[in-house]
Design a protein around this motif. Structure first.
Motif, PDB file in Angstrom:
ATOM      1  N   GLY A  97     -11.429   2.573 -10.947  1.00  0.00           N
ATOM      2  CA  GLY A  97     -10.797   2.657  -9.641  1.00  0.00           C
ATOM      3  C   GLY A  97     -10.165   1.351  -9.197  1.00  0.00           C
ATOM      4  O   GLY A  97     -10.095   1.069  -8.003  1.00  0.00           O
ATOM      5  N   ARG A  98      -9.698   0.554 -10.164  1.00  0.00           N
ATOM      6  CA  ARG A  98      -9.104  -0.736  -9.809  1.00  0.00           C
ATOM      7  C   ARG A  98      -7.816  -0.532  -9.013  1.00  0.00           C
ATOM      8  O   ARG A  98      -7.063   0.405  -9.254  1.00  0.00           O
ATOM      9  CB  ARG A  98      -8.824  -1.560 -11.059  1.00  0.00           C
ATOM     10  N   TYR A  99      -7.564  -1.434  -8.102  1.00  0.00           N
ATOM     11  CA  TYR A  99      -6.464  -1.331  -7.158  1.00  0.00           C
ATOM     12  C   TYR A  99      -5.849  -2.707  -7.017  1.00  0.00           C
ATOM     13  O   TYR A  99      -6.107  -3.434  -6.079  1.00  0.00           O
ATOM     14  CB  TYR A  99      -7.058  -0.834  -5.836  1.00  0.00           C
ATOM     15  N   ASP A 100      -5.071  -3.121  -8.015  1.00  0.00           N
ATOM     16  CA  ASP A 100      -4.444  -4.437  -7.994  1.00  0.00           C
ATOM     17  C   ASP A 100      -2.992  -4.307  -7.540  1.00  0.00           C
ATOM     18  O   ASP A 100      -2.343  -3.293  -7.788  1.00  0.00           O
ATOM     19  CB  ASP A 100      -4.463  -5.063  -9.398  1.00  0.00           C
ATOM     20  N   ASP A 154       0.803  -1.224   0.000  1.00  0.00           N
ATOM     21  CA  ASP A 154       0.000   0.000   0.000  1.00  0.00           C
ATOM     22  C   ASP A 154       0.837   1.275   0.000  1.00  0.00           C
ATOM     23  O   ASP A 154       0.525   2.220  -0.721  1.00  0.00           O
ATOM     24  CB  ASP A 154      -0.956   0.014   1.195  1.00  0.00           C
ATOM     25  N   GLY A 155       1.887   1.317   0.809  1.00  0.00           N
ATOM     26  CA  GLY A 155       2.724   2.519   0.873  1.00  0.00           C
ATOM     27  C   GLY A 155       3.334   2.863  -0.477  1.00  0.00           C
ATOM     28  O   GLY A 155       3.385   4.037  -0.875  1.00  0.00           O
ATOM     29  N   ASP A 197      -3.113  -7.701 -16.977  1.00  0.00           N
ATOM     30  CA  ASP A 197      -4.512  -7.742 -16.554  1.00  0.00           C
ATOM     31  C   ASP A 197      -4.741  -7.089 -15.190  1.00  0.00           C
ATOM     32  O   ASP A 197      -5.863  -7.045 -14.702  1.00  0.00           O
ATOM     33  CB  ASP A 197      -5.016  -9.185 -16.534  1.00  0.00           C
ATOM     34  N   LYS A 198      -3.697  -6.561 -14.575  1.00  0.00           N
ATOM     35  CA  LYS A 198      -3.827  -5.898 -13.271  1.00  0.00           C
ATOM     36  C   LYS A 198      -3.590  -4.401 -13.441  1.00  0.00           C
ATOM     37  O   LYS A 198      -2.690  -3.990 -14.151  1.00  0.00           O
ATOM     38  CB  LYS A 198      -2.843  -6.483 -12.272  1.00  0.00           C
ATOM     39  N   LYS A 199      -4.408  -3.589 -12.791  1.00  0.00           N
ATOM     40  CA  LYS A 199      -4.321  -2.133 -12.913  1.00  0.00           C
ATOM     41  C   LYS A 199      -4.165  -1.500 -11.531  1.00  0.00           C
ATOM     42  O   LYS A 199      -4.734  -1.976 -10.558  1.00  0.00           O
ATOM     43  CB  LYS A 199      -5.590  -1.569 -13.583  1.00  0.00           C
ATOM     44  N   CYS A 200      -3.412  -0.419 -11.508  1.00  0.00           N
ATOM     45  CA  CYS A 200      -3.201   0.303 -10.255  1.00  0.00           C
ATOM     46  C   CYS A 200      -3.078   1.798 -10.524  1.00  0.00           C
ATOM     47  O   CYS A 200      -2.549   2.542  -9.727  1.00  0.00           O
ATOM     48  CB  CYS A 200      -1.942  -0.243  -9.579  1.00  0.00           C
ATOM     49  N   ASP A 201      -3.555   2.228 -11.679  1.00  0.00           N
ATOM     50  CA  ASP A 201      -3.440   3.616 -12.090  1.00  0.00           C
ATOM     51  C   ASP A 201      -4.421   4.483 -11.293  1.00  0.00           C
ATOM     52  O   ASP A 201      -5.597   4.129 -11.162  1.00  0.00           O
ATOM     53  CB  ASP A 201      -3.747   3.715 -13.590  1.00  0.00           C
ATOM     54  N   PHE A 202      -3.967   5.607 -10.756  1.00  0.00           N
ATOM     55  CA  PHE A 202      -4.832   6.495  -9.974  1.00  0.00           C
ATOM     56  C   PHE A 202      -6.047   6.931 -10.777  1.00  0.00           C
ATOM     57  O   PHE A 202      -7.128   7.111 -10.229  1.00  0.00           O
ATOM     58  CB  PHE A 202      -4.038   7.717  -9.505  1.00  0.00           C
ATOM     59  N   TYR A 203      -5.893   7.094 -12.089  1.00  0.00           N
ATOM     60  CA  TYR A 203      -6.955   7.614 -12.948  1.00  0.00           C
ATOM     61  C   TYR A 203      -7.807   6.522 -13.591  1.00  0.00           C
ATOM     62  O   TYR A 203      -8.652   6.814 -14.431  1.00  0.00           O
ATOM     63  CB  TYR A 203      -6.354   8.504 -14.035  1.00  0.00           C
ATOM     64  N   ALA A 228       3.177   6.189  -5.328  1.00  0.00           N
ATOM     65  CA  ALA A 228       3.113   6.242  -6.794  1.00  0.00           C
ATOM     66  C   ALA A 228       1.966   7.143  -7.239  1.00  0.00           C
ATOM     67  O   ALA A 228       2.103   7.905  -8.204  1.00  0.00           O
ATOM     68  CB  ALA A 228       2.930   4.837  -7.368  1.00  0.00           C
ATOM     69  N   TRP A 229       0.838   7.088  -6.548  1.00  0.00           N
ATOM     70  CA  TRP A 229      -0.307   7.937  -6.899  1.00  0.00           C
ATOM     71  C   TRP A 229       0.009   9.415  -6.703  1.00  0.00           C
ATOM     72  O   TRP A 229      -0.353  10.248  -7.527  1.00  0.00           O
ATOM     73  CB  TRP A 229      -1.522   7.548  -6.093  1.00  0.00           C
ATOM     74  N   VAL A 230       0.680   9.752  -5.612  1.00  0.00           N
ATOM     75  CA  VAL A 230       1.049  11.154  -5.372  1.00  0.00           C
ATOM     76  C   VAL A 230       1.991  11.635  -6.478  1.00  0.00           C
ATOM     77  O   VAL A 230       1.813  12.722  -7.040  1.00  0.00           O
ATOM     78  CB  VAL A 230       1.684  11.331  -3.977  1.00  0.00           C
ATOM     79  N   VAL A 231       2.977  10.820  -6.815  1.00  0.00           N
ATOM     80  CA  VAL A 231       3.904  11.173  -7.892  1.00  0.00           C
ATOM     81  C   VAL A 231       3.149  11.310  -9.210  1.00  0.00           C
ATOM     82  O   VAL A 231       3.380  12.243  -9.983  1.00  0.00           O
ATOM     83  CB  VAL A 231       5.049  10.130  -7.998  1.00  0.00           C
ATOM     84  N   GLN A 232       2.209  10.407  -9.471  1.00  0.00           N
ATOM     85  CA  GLN A 232       1.423  10.470 -10.700  1.00  0.00           C
ATOM     86  C   GLN A 232       0.592  11.747 -10.761  1.00  0.00           C
ATOM     87  O   GLN A 232       0.493  12.383 -11.815  1.00  0.00           O
ATOM     88  CB  GLN A 232       0.527   9.233 -10.817  1.00  0.00           C
TER      89      GLN A 232
END
Length: 143
Positions: free
Chosen positions: A108-111, A69-70, A98-104, A75-79
């Protein structure tokens, strides 16, 4: 990439600052996860664009948040800083197509991704541009 008609479940898909700061009207810049044809359709239909084309021609930066999580929150703050303040196209890399973690991400997927993915770094170095990597889940050589 998602079609323009797809409902967006992530309130920050257009940008965090535009959503949270009163008077902030600038959208985030587009990245390789955005479908350019859908942005053109949104513009032609007079709709609100998900993102905007960057004013500078800067190569996309891909952030590997790893699998905790950290790392993802950092990564989201930097993005956000790169995509909304500095106009640098930025995505996150999980090392699994097939896994996404992009803030945008519209959904809202969080893999969680891979940890210490040296192969992804080596592939990016060899290609010179992460956007050229094959992101198909059917391919053996994932990022």
């Amino acid at each position: 990439a998602h079609a323009a008609s797809t409902s967006i479940n992530n309130p920050f898909a257009h940008g965090c600052l535009a959503e949270k700061l009163p008077g902030w009207t600038k959208r985030r810049v587009c990245n390789s996860d955005d479908d350019p044809s859908e942005i053109i359709i949104q513009q032609q239909q007079g709709g609100e664009e998900t993102c905007r084309i960057p004013e500078i021609d800067y190569r996309e930066i891909r952030i590997i948040p790893q699998n905790y999580d950290g790392g993802i929150f950092t990564a989201w703050v930097v993005q956000i800083v790169l995509s909304e303040l500095l106009d640098v196209p930025t995505t996150t890399e999980t090392s699994f197509p097939d896994k996404k973690c992009d803030f945008y991400d519209p959904d809202g997927r969080y893999d969680y991704g891979s940890v210490y993915d040296w192969d992804a770094l080596e592939l990016a170095k060899n290609l010179g541009d992460c956007r050229l990597a094959n992101r198909s889940p059917d391919e053996e050589n994932h990022q």
